[in-house]
Structure formats: C-alpha cells, structure tokens
Design an enzyme around this catalytic site. Sequence first.
Site, PDB file in Angstrom:
ATOM      1  CG  HIS A 148      45.287 -25.935   6.490  1.00  0.00           C
ATOM      2  ND1 HIS A 148      45.704 -27.044   5.708  1.00  0.00           N
ATOM      3  CD2 HIS A 148      44.190 -26.402   7.140  1.00  0.00           C
ATOM      4  CE1 HIS A 148      44.505 -28.109   6.050  1.00  0.00           C
ATOM      5  NE2 HIS A 148      43.694 -27.499   6.821  1.00  0.00           N
ATOM      6  CD1 TRP A 198      43.513 -41.213   3.920  1.00  0.00           C
ATOM      7  CD2 TRP A 198      43.386 -40.581   2.178  1.00  0.00           C
ATOM      8  NE1 TRP A 198      43.172 -42.410   3.183  1.00  0.00           N
ATOM      9  CE2 TRP A 198      43.022 -41.856   1.877  1.00  0.00           C
ATOM     10  CE3 TRP A 198      43.221 -39.733   0.903  1.00  0.00           C
ATOM     11  CZ2 TRP A 198      42.798 -42.579   0.681  1.00  0.00           C
ATOM     12  CZ3 TRP A 198      42.865 -40.432  -0.337  1.00  0.00           C
ATOM     13  CH2 TRP A 198      42.466 -41.842  -0.481  1.00  0.00           C
ATOM     14  N   GLY A 217      43.555 -33.648   1.664  1.00  0.00           N
ATOM     15  CA  GLY A 217      43.795 -34.864   2.000  1.00  0.00           C
ATOM     16  C   GLY A 217      44.675 -34.911   3.203  1.00  0.00           C
ATOM     17  CG  PHE A 273      35.988 -33.775   7.821  1.00  0.00           C
ATOM     18  CD1 PHE A 273      36.244 -32.379   8.182  1.00  0.00           C
ATOM     19  CD2 PHE A 273      36.701 -34.601   7.493  1.00  0.00           C
ATOM     20  CE1 PHE A 273      37.886 -31.993   7.992  1.00  0.00           C
ATOM     21  CE2 PHE A 273      38.126 -34.399   7.363  1.00  0.00           C
ATOM     22  CZ  PHE A 273      38.691 -33.022   7.379  1.00  0.00           C
ATOM     23  CG  MET A 274      35.163 -38.809   7.060  1.00  0.00           C
ATOM     24  SD  MET A 274      36.938 -38.488   6.041  1.00  0.00           S
ATOM     25  CE  MET A 274      38.052 -38.532   7.614  1.00  0.00           C
ATOM     26  CB  SER A 279      39.245 -48.224   3.508  1.00  0.00           C
ATOM     27  OG  SER A 279      38.360 -48.163   4.684  1.00  0.00           O
ATOM     28  CG  PHE A 280      35.636 -42.449   1.912  1.00  0.00           C
ATOM     29  CD1 PHE A 280      36.358 -41.145   2.392  1.00  0.00           C
ATOM     30  CD2 PHE A 280      34.223 -42.594   1.610  1.00  0.00           C
ATOM     31  CE1 PHE A 280      35.407 -40.128   2.400  1.00  0.00           C
ATOM     32  CE2 PHE A 280      33.400 -41.230   1.743  1.00  0.00           C
ATOM     33  CZ  PHE A 280      33.889 -40.103   2.225  1.00  0.00           C
TER      34      PHE A 280
HETATM   35  S1  PPS Z   1      41.037 -30.303   6.273  1.00  0.00           S
HETATM   36  O1  PPS Z   1      40.051 -29.945   6.886  1.00  0.00           O
HETATM   37  O2  PPS Z   1      41.581 -29.097   5.595  1.00  0.00           O
HETATM   38  O3  PPS Z   1      42.116 -30.931   7.104  1.00  0.00           O
HETATM   39  O4  PPS Z   1      40.513 -31.446   5.041  1.00  0.00           O
HETATM   40  P1  PPS Z   1      41.512 -32.508   4.503  1.00  0.00           P
HETATM   41  O5  PPS Z   1      41.619 -33.675   5.458  1.00  0.00           O
HETATM   42  O6  PPS Z   1      42.604 -31.900   3.774  1.00  0.00           O
HETATM   43  O7  PPS Z   1      40.364 -33.007   3.340  1.00  0.00           O
HETATM   44  C1  PPS Z   1      39.230 -33.623   3.512  1.00  0.00           C
HETATM   45  C2  PPS Z   1      38.907 -34.264   2.137  1.00  0.00           C
HETATM   46  O8  PPS Z   1      39.782 -35.446   2.438  1.00  0.00           O
HETATM   47  C3  PPS Z   1      38.776 -36.282   2.072  1.00  0.00           C
HETATM   48  N1  PPS Z   1      39.211 -37.812   2.618  1.00  0.00           N
HETATM   49  C4  PPS Z   1      39.296 -38.929   1.892  1.00  0.00           C
HETATM   50  N2  PPS Z   1      39.290 -39.163   0.789  1.00  0.00           N
HETATM   51  C5  PPS Z   1      39.325 -40.582   0.700  1.00  0.00           C
HETATM   52  N3  PPS Z   1      39.711 -41.585   1.488  1.00  0.00           N
HETATM   53  C6  PPS Z   1      39.793 -41.264   2.734  1.00  0.00           C
HETATM   54  N4  PPS Z   1      40.397 -42.001   3.618  1.00  0.00           N
HETATM   55  C7  PPS Z   1      39.775 -39.769   2.930  1.00  0.00           C
HETATM   56  N5  PPS Z   1      39.756 -39.255   4.277  1.00  0.00           N
HETATM   57  C8  PPS Z   1      39.600 -37.868   3.874  1.00  0.00           C
HETATM   58  C9  PPS Z   1      37.507 -35.887   2.550  1.00  0.00           C
HETATM   59  O9  PPS Z   1      36.265 -36.774   2.319  1.00  0.00           O
HETATM   60  C10 PPS Z   1      37.291 -34.682   2.041  1.00  0.00           C
HETATM   61  O10 PPS Z   1      37.366 -34.674   0.620  1.00  0.00           O
HETATM   62  P2  PPS Z   1      35.853 -34.365   0.003  1.00  0.00           P
HETATM   63  O11 PPS Z   1      35.801 -34.051  -1.447  1.00  0.00           O
HETATM   64  O12 PPS Z   1      35.067 -33.259   0.497  1.00  0.00           O
HETATM   65  O13 PPS Z   1      35.027 -35.749   0.207  1.00  0.00           O
END
Ligand code: PPS
Length: 326
Positions: free
Chosen positions: A139, A68, A65, A290-291, A259-260
């Site tokens: 990280h 986010w 996250g 990525f999302m 929001s996602f």
């Molecule tokens: S990274 O590359 O390490 O910086 O990735 P990171 O941002 O930590 O994690 C990416 C995951 O976060 C999900 N994500 C979200 N989920 C819900 N709502 C919002 N707004 C959102 N933004 C990013 C993203 O989809 C990745 O999770 P997964 O499970 O793969 O979908």
Amino acid sequence: MLEFNEVNGELGEILLKKFTNQFRIGYVKSRGYVLPEYYRKFGQRVEELEVRDDDLWVVSFPKTGTTWTQEMAWVINQDFDFEGAKVPLPERFPFLDHTPLFDYTDILPNLPELQLPLFVSDSVTYINEMKSPRYIKTHLPWELLPKQIREGTKKPKIIYVARNAKDTCVSYYHHCKILEGYSGSFDNYCKLFLGGSLCFAPFWPHVLNFWKRRDEPNILFLKYEDLKKDLPAVIRKTAAFLGKDLNEEQVDLLAEHLSFARMKSNPAVNYEAAIEINRRFNLTTADGHFMRSGQVGNYKEVMGPELIAEFDRWTQENLAKSELTF
Ligand code: PPS
C-alpha cells in the site's frame, strides 16, 4: 535516507486517542504520507529492497480492490494453477508493509501461543527469500517504493488499482475496526480520511502519482469500478499486460473464481483466519468480515447528504486537472 515528522493537530489527537493500541503506539509522516510509528525502524529496509525485474507488484491505497486484483494477477501469471491458489494469498503474494502495521514486540512475551509466520513478523526477509517470480503487495505510495523502482534501475510489472473515495473510506473504516483496532466514530474516521491522516494517506496523491504513470509499459492502472462493471474485460486487459494469451473459456473460468460469492467463501483469500486470530487474542473486538459488501455505492448506506457533498467537492477539486473519473 527517510526522514520522519510527527502527525500533529486535531487529527493527530484523534489518532492518539482512538487509533493507538497494543500493536500500534502511534503515527509518523514520511515524504508526506502517514505511516505507523514502527515505520521509523522498518522504512529504510523497504527503501533498499533488492527488486527483481520479474517481480509482479500490486500497489494500491488500502481497500480499493487489492485482494481481488492480486488473485486475478496471480492466477493469470501462474497459468491457471488453481491447485496452487489454495495456498493462502499472504503466503504466495506477501504484503511488503505488513510488519510495521502490527508491532507485536510488547504483545508476544504475554502471548506465547501467538505464532507469527515470517510474512507477518518480518515481511522484508520473507520477500527477500522468495523464489522468482515473486508476487508483492504494497500500500506504499510511489514516493515510498524501493529506490530501485523509483529510480528505474529495476522495472518489475506493477498493477495499480484505485477505487472511488467514498466506498474506499467506508471499507477502510470497517477494516480498521475489525483488523487494526480503531475505536472512534465514523464521523471522525471520515475527518481522518479527508484530512490525509490515515496510514498510507493522503488518498489523492497516492492515486494520482500512479495515474500519471499509467502509460509506462511496466504499469497497468485499474479501477475497482471497472472490475465490477466488466470483469472479463479487465481479465483480458490484465492478461495482455502480463503477456498471456487466454481463451474465452479461461476468461469465464477466472471470472467465476473471482466472483464476490466465490472469494467470500474461499479461505485462501477471505482473511477470516486473520480476523479470528485477532478475536481469539483480544487484539480487536469489532465484528465483521473482510469480504463485506463488494459493491459500488455502498457508501450511500452510511453517509448523509452533507458528507457525500463534502467528499464529492473534495474529489472534484483533486481530479480537476486530471482525466481520471470515478
Ligand atoms: S486490503 O485490506 O487493503 O488489501 O483490502 P482490498 O482487498 O484492497 O479491498 C477490500 C474490498 O474489496 C472487496 N472485494 C471484492 N469486491 C467485489 N468482488 C470481489 N471478488 C471482491 N474481493 C474483495 C471487499 O469486499 C472490500 O470492499 P468492501 O466495500 O468493504 O466490501
């Protein structure tokens, strides 16, 4: 000085066979954590980085996250500058350890059209040259943060975000296929995850070393699951940590921006451009976004009961002595 060891054994073999490529020749361990081989040349610069008290850091294990949390923290701290938020996140909130993850030394002579921005080619120089307040993503675990942070001579605000291990593992697996060139199976990936042999692993020490510092005034510990459950509450908590007063209208506005669906279609934060570059230059071949799912519990779609039980046992063992739950 940083010291480095090899990553040996069965897991070291999997890494070498399935997780080395044009931009990643191998892996090392330093202070117990796995890093790309390139970290031998790079790590000392992180160790000696000049930290500023008014920096804002987002620290996390990958895929928990981070993006986010970065977007939330940036918008709050920049007093809702949504115009400024159109600048790509990696420019306004660079990733300190980006450069060692992708070693382009051998690639660039053959791909002159591949123009790398400074935040990719030399993230430390980019960060050194930023105006304050700087926003920095990393990280790296506590043990590998710059010396000034570890020794407490500089106290930037740090937001740490954590996520349950199973969803983190599945998300990291997809990420490593589409962005980092992992070519092995999901089962072997889980072995690497559980065995602490992926970049920035082992997972639990990474999380627990921030969890135990969660009451320090410059540290805020968040969980992905809480952002999913009650985003407005996390926005309020983060604003209080950053010393910002928000009214309910602002909280709602930001919750909508975060929001996602909105983040998935926002080119400043969805990393589609980075994935496209990888495809265009044949650096990785797997498809995906990525999302991706943005859910809690998505692991159930790919993990069988035995694997789930193994992850749960491992989680219980590691969290037994802490009050942290997922
Ligand atoms: S990274 O590359 O390490 O910086 O990735 P990171 O941002 O930590 O994690 C990416 C995951 O976060 C999900 N994500 C979200 N989920 C819900 N709502 C919002 N707004 C959102 N933004 C990013 C993203 O989809 C990745 O999770 P997964 O499970 O793969 O979908």
